[in-house]
Design a protein around this motif. Structure first.
Motif, PDB file in Angstrom:
ATOM      1  N   ALA A 167     -47.701  76.495   2.519  1.00 27.09           N
ATOM      2  CA  ALA A 167     -47.083  77.469   1.799  1.00 27.09           C
ATOM      3  C   ALA A 167     -46.371  78.472   3.075  1.00 27.09           C
ATOM      4  O   ALA A 167     -45.249  79.014   2.847  1.00 27.09           O
ATOM      5  N   GLY A 168     -47.048  78.680   4.087  1.00 28.20           N
ATOM      6  CA  GLY A 168     -46.546  79.436   5.222  1.00 28.20           C
ATOM      7  C   GLY A 168     -45.464  78.777   6.056  1.00 28.20           C
ATOM      8  O   GLY A 168     -44.673  79.458   6.724  1.00 28.20           O
ATOM      9  N   PHE A 169     -45.750  77.454   6.077  1.00 30.32           N
ATOM     10  CA  PHE A 169     -44.993  76.688   6.981  1.00 30.32           C
ATOM     11  C   PHE A 169     -43.781  75.927   6.363  1.00 30.32           C
ATOM     12  O   PHE A 169     -42.782  76.139   7.084  1.00 30.32           O
ATOM     13  N   GLU A 170     -43.860  75.548   5.287  1.00 26.76           N
ATOM     14  CA  GLU A 170     -42.580  74.690   4.882  1.00 26.76           C
ATOM     15  C   GLU A 170     -41.325  75.491   4.850  1.00 26.76           C
ATOM     16  O   GLU A 170     -40.357  74.949   5.034  1.00 26.76           O
ATOM     17  N   PRO A 171     -41.306  76.772   4.068  1.00 26.20           N
ATOM     18  CA  PRO A 171     -39.974  77.354   4.458  1.00 26.20           C
ATOM     19  C   PRO A 171     -39.495  77.509   5.611  1.00 26.20           C
ATOM     20  O   PRO A 171     -38.152  77.618   5.798  1.00 26.20           O
ATOM     21  N   LEU A 172     -40.288  77.522   6.870  1.00 23.37           N
ATOM     22  CA  LEU A 172     -39.958  77.403   7.996  1.00 23.37           C
ATOM     23  C   LEU A 172     -39.657  76.147   8.657  1.00 23.37           C
ATOM     24  O   LEU A 172     -38.920  75.948   9.827  1.00 23.37           O
ATOM     25  N   ARG A 173     -39.800  75.137   8.015  1.00 23.95           N
ATOM     26  CA  ARG A 173     -39.553  73.574   8.690  1.00 23.95           C
ATOM     27  C   ARG A 173     -37.937  73.290   8.822  1.00 23.95           C
ATOM     28  O   ARG A 173     -37.844  72.860  10.010  1.00 23.95           O
ATOM     29  N   PRO A 174     -37.206  73.787   8.018  1.00 22.15           N
ATOM     30  CA  PRO A 174     -35.661  73.513   8.547  1.00 22.15           C
ATOM     31  C   PRO A 174     -35.465  74.099   9.656  1.00 22.15           C
ATOM     32  O   PRO A 174     -34.585  73.456  10.665  1.00 22.15           O
ATOM     33  N   LYS A 175     -35.634  75.425  10.207  1.00 28.75           N
ATOM     34  CA  LYS A 175     -35.177  76.044  11.109  1.00 28.75           C
ATOM     35  C   LYS A 175     -35.939  75.489  12.438  1.00 28.75           C
ATOM     36  O   LYS A 175     -35.567  75.287  13.416  1.00 28.75           O
ATOM     37  N   LEU A 176     -37.363  75.294  12.245  1.00 29.83           N
ATOM     38  CA  LEU A 176     -37.894  74.608  13.149  1.00 29.83           C
ATOM     39  C   LEU A 176     -37.443  73.078  13.655  1.00 29.83           C
ATOM     40  O   LEU A 176     -37.332  72.752  14.959  1.00 29.83           O
ATOM     41  N   THR A 177     -37.227  72.421  12.808  1.00 30.20           N
ATOM     42  CA  THR A 177     -36.559  70.929  12.876  1.00 30.20           C
ATOM     43  C   THR A 177     -35.184  71.197  13.893  1.00 30.20           C
ATOM     44  O   THR A 177     -34.877  70.521  14.548  1.00 30.20           O
ATOM     45  N   ARG A 178     -34.399  72.294  13.223  1.00 27.33           N
ATOM     46  CA  ARG A 178     -32.974  72.747  14.136  1.00 27.33           C
ATOM     47  C   ARG A 178     -33.258  72.917  15.385  1.00 27.33           C
ATOM     48  O   ARG A 178     -32.645  72.440  16.259  1.00 27.33           O
ATOM     49  N   VAL A 179     -34.320  73.684  15.757  1.00 26.68           N
ATOM     50  CA  VAL A 179     -34.678  74.131  17.162  1.00 26.68           C
ATOM     51  C   VAL A 179     -34.930  72.813  17.831  1.00 26.68           C
ATOM     52  O   VAL A 179     -34.643  72.503  18.773  1.00 26.68           O
ATOM     53  N   ALA A 180     -36.049  72.022  17.432  1.00 26.89           N
ATOM     54  CA  ALA A 180     -36.391  70.795  18.103  1.00 26.89           C
ATOM     55  C   ALA A 180     -35.268  69.785  18.232  1.00 26.89           C
ATOM     56  O   ALA A 180     -35.316  69.185  19.325  1.00 26.89           O
ATOM     57  N   TYR A 181     -34.321  69.515  17.184  1.00 28.87           N
ATOM     58  CA  TYR A 181     -33.392  68.590  17.319  1.00 28.87           C
ATOM     59  C   TYR A 181     -32.349  69.308  18.331  1.00 28.87           C
ATOM     60  O   TYR A 181     -32.040  68.366  19.282  1.00 28.87           O
ATOM     61  N   ARG A 182     -32.149  70.293  18.479  1.00 30.49           N
ATOM     62  CA  ARG A 182     -31.225  70.636  19.456  1.00 30.49           C
ATOM     63  C   ARG A 182     -31.731  70.597  20.979  1.00 30.49           C
ATOM     64  O   ARG A 182     -31.004  70.570  21.945  1.00 30.49           O
ATOM     65  N   MET A 183     -32.965  70.817  21.048  1.00 31.75           N
ATOM     66  CA  MET A 183     -33.896  70.463  22.319  1.00 31.75           C
ATOM     67  C   MET A 183     -33.642  69.143  22.725  1.00 31.75           C
ATOM     68  O   MET A 183     -33.612  68.755  23.986  1.00 31.75           O
ATOM     69  N   LEU A 184     -33.947  68.294  21.645  1.00 31.33           N
ATOM     70  CA  LEU A 184     -34.068  66.749  22.207  1.00 31.33           C
ATOM     71  C   LEU A 184     -32.844  65.762  21.715  1.00 31.33           C
ATOM     72  O   LEU A 184     -33.122  64.649  22.342  1.00 31.33           O
ATOM     73  N   GLY A 185     -32.146  65.908  21.044  1.00 29.03           N
ATOM     74  CA  GLY A 185     -31.150  65.149  20.506  1.00 29.03           C
ATOM     75  C   GLY A 185     -31.780  64.120  19.666  1.00 29.03           C
ATOM     76  O   GLY A 185     -30.874  62.994  19.612  1.00 29.03           O
ATOM     77  N   SER A 186     -32.995  63.932  19.291  1.00 28.33           N
ATOM     78  CA  SER A 186     -33.446  63.056  18.359  1.00 28.33           C
ATOM     79  C   SER A 186     -33.990  63.328  17.210  1.00 28.33           C
ATOM     80  O   SER A 186     -34.700  64.262  17.085  1.00 28.33           O
ATOM     81  N   VAL A 187     -33.632  62.707  15.917  1.00 28.10           N
ATOM     82  CA  VAL A 187     -34.055  63.169  14.614  1.00 28.10           C
ATOM     83  C   VAL A 187     -35.473  62.949  14.467  1.00 28.10           C
ATOM     84  O   VAL A 187     -36.236  63.839  14.291  1.00 28.10           O
ATOM     85  N   PRO A 188     -35.939  61.673  14.731  1.00 23.06           N
ATOM     86  CA  PRO A 188     -37.608  61.513  14.560  1.00 23.06           C
ATOM     87  C   PRO A 188     -38.130  62.329  15.575  1.00 23.06           C
ATOM     88  O   PRO A 188     -39.524  62.755  15.107  1.00 23.06           O
ATOM     89  N   ASP A 189     -37.941  62.562  16.869  1.00 22.99           N
ATOM     90  CA  ASP A 189     -38.486  62.988  17.951  1.00 22.99           C
ATOM     91  C   ASP A 189     -38.769  64.479  17.206  1.00 22.99           C
ATOM     92  O   ASP A 189     -39.633  65.150  17.457  1.00 22.99           O
ATOM     93  N   ALA A 190     -37.529  64.936  16.941  1.00 23.98           N
ATOM     94  CA  ALA A 190     -37.684  66.533  16.441  1.00 23.98           C
ATOM     95  C   ALA A 190     -38.762  66.571  15.168  1.00 23.98           C
ATOM     96  O   ALA A 190     -39.570  67.415  15.160  1.00 23.98           O
ATOM     97  N   GLU A 191     -38.636  65.563  14.208  1.00 23.52           N
ATOM     98  CA  GLU A 191     -39.421  65.717  12.971  1.00 23.52           C
ATOM     99  C   GLU A 191     -40.949  65.464  13.446  1.00 23.52           C
ATOM    100  O   GLU A 191     -41.974  66.460  12.946  1.00 23.52           O
ATOM    101  N   ASP A 192     -41.073  64.729  14.523  1.00 23.11           N
ATOM    102  CA  ASP A 192     -42.447  64.605  14.946  1.00 23.11           C
ATOM    103  C   ASP A 192     -43.068  65.674  15.630  1.00 23.11           C
ATOM    104  O   ASP A 192     -44.102  66.160  15.370  1.00 23.11           O
ATOM    105  N   ILE A 193     -42.181  66.477  16.308  1.00 17.84           N
ATOM    106  CA  ILE A 193     -42.599  67.470  16.967  1.00 17.84           C
ATOM    107  C   ILE A 193     -43.023  68.923  16.088  1.00 17.84           C
ATOM    108  O   ILE A 193     -44.014  69.536  16.077  1.00 17.84           O
ATOM    109  N   VAL A 194     -42.180  68.672  15.020  1.00 18.04           N
ATOM    110  CA  VAL A 194     -42.668  69.697  14.147  1.00 18.04           C
ATOM    111  C   VAL A 194     -43.853  69.644  13.158  1.00 18.04           C
ATOM    112  O   VAL A 194     -44.537  70.385  12.808  1.00 18.04           O
ATOM    113  N   GLN A 195     -43.952  68.255  12.940  1.00 16.55           N
ATOM    114  CA  GLN A 195     -45.226  67.745  12.214  1.00 16.55           C
ATOM    115  C   GLN A 195     -46.429  68.170  13.149  1.00 16.55           C
ATOM    116  O   GLN A 195     -47.437  68.625  12.565  1.00 16.55           O
ATOM    117  N   ASP A 196     -46.208  67.931  14.383  1.00 25.30           N
ATOM    118  CA  ASP A 196     -47.314  68.241  15.302  1.00 25.30           C
ATOM    119  C   ASP A 196     -47.748  69.933  15.474  1.00 25.30           C
ATOM    120  O   ASP A 196     -48.672  70.238  15.422  1.00 25.30           O
TER     121      ASP A 196
END
Length: 284
Positions: free
Chosen positions: A12-41
């Motif tokens: 409940a506390g995490f899911e609203p932030l997931r899109p923002k966090l994925t955006r940060v991770a993707y722009r750091m890594l340039g990889s969609v699956p890697d960004a999703e894995d980082i956010v899940q971690d």
């Protein structure tokens, strides 16, 4: 029961932030699956800590994601040294132009050190103060300012120089598709800048030039040579791809492809083609 409640509270506390966090991770890594894995971690870590002690969950999670990305970038750089042909970031398809980080800027970020990249994105793109950036990367604010300054010098020329109106951009993309795929070389040539370039990422998985194609004559020669093959291409739709107008197609080999166009002064200055099937899986 207690474990289920703990999981639900964490989600409940995490899911609203997931899109923002994925955006940060993707722009750091340039990889969609890697960004999703980082956010899940990051979510797993979030679930296993004492969350009542966290006063600002978004700041805490952004720090966690950024630090995980910095660790990942070390191995990613080694992998890209042996990558076959030009490396392009995974295509992210958007309905609107996203001004903060376009595809050319993401390529420019590849020239930065991991810390420079993190500071530039957190401060210049996401608007965080240097105190917050300092806490995130564990460097003092003065060092963060120096990292940001060096990063800006490297990426200045890749920042968006003008904004293209949405419908105009999509219309240009569709016109480019029609001219290039129908063999209308006269119309196509009129759309290209004299110093136009093509960057195609096949990753060694599908045929693609292993070096960028540079200059009007070389690009026109390539399109002329591919004219017959292009006739079997199926247009799926126009869209903004990593902030640039472009389109998605189904190619003669039955695989998806994305094409993004960098427009300058009304002309196509660069063409970015993603053919690597591993980087197109998320579009299916």
């Amino acid at each position: 029961m207690i474990e289920n409640t703990r999981f639900e509270d964490a989600a409940a506390g995490f899911e609203p932030l997931r899109p923002k966090l994925t955006r940060v991770a993707y722009r750091m890594l340039g990889s969609v699956p890697d960004a999703e894995d980082i956010v899940q971690d990051a979510f797993i870590r979030w679930m296993n800590i004492e969350r009542s002690d966290i006063r600002e969950p978004e700041a805490f999670l952004r720090r966690t994601v950024t630090r995980l990305c910095l660790d990942q970038l070390k191995s990613a750089r080694r992998q890209r040294e042996t990558y076959i042909g030009p490396w392009l970031p995974d295509p992210v398809v958007e309905e609107e132009e996203v001004e903060d980080v376009t595809l050319p800027l993401m390529l420019a970020l590849e020239r930065l050190s991991p810390l420079e990249r993190a500071v530039f994105l957190l401060h210049d793109v996401f608007g965080l103060g240097f105190e917050e950036v300092s806490a995130t990367i564990r460097r003092d604010p003065a060092a963060c300012r120096q990292l940001a300054s060096r990063a800006r010098e490297h990426v200045r020329s890749a920042r968006p120089r003008f904004q293209i109106e949405k419908q105009r951009g999509l219309a240009l993309a569709e016109a480019f598709f029609t001219a290039s795929r129908s063999g209308d070389l006269k119309t196509l040539g009129a759309m290209l800048a004299t110093d136009v370039s093509i960057h195609a990422d096949g990753g060694g998985k599908r045929p693609a030039a292993i070096r960028p194609i540079l200059g009007f004559d070389a690009v026109m020669k390539l399109f002329e040579g591919l004219a017959n093959l292009f006739k079997t291409t199926t247009f799926i739709r126009a869209a903004f791809i990593n902030g640039l107008p472009g389109f998605i197609t189904l190619e003669a080999d039955g695989e998806l492809q994305t094409t993004a166009l960098e427009i300058e002064d009304g002309k196509v200055a660069a063409i970015y083609v993603m053919r690597n099937p591993d980087k197109l899986k998320h579009l299916h």
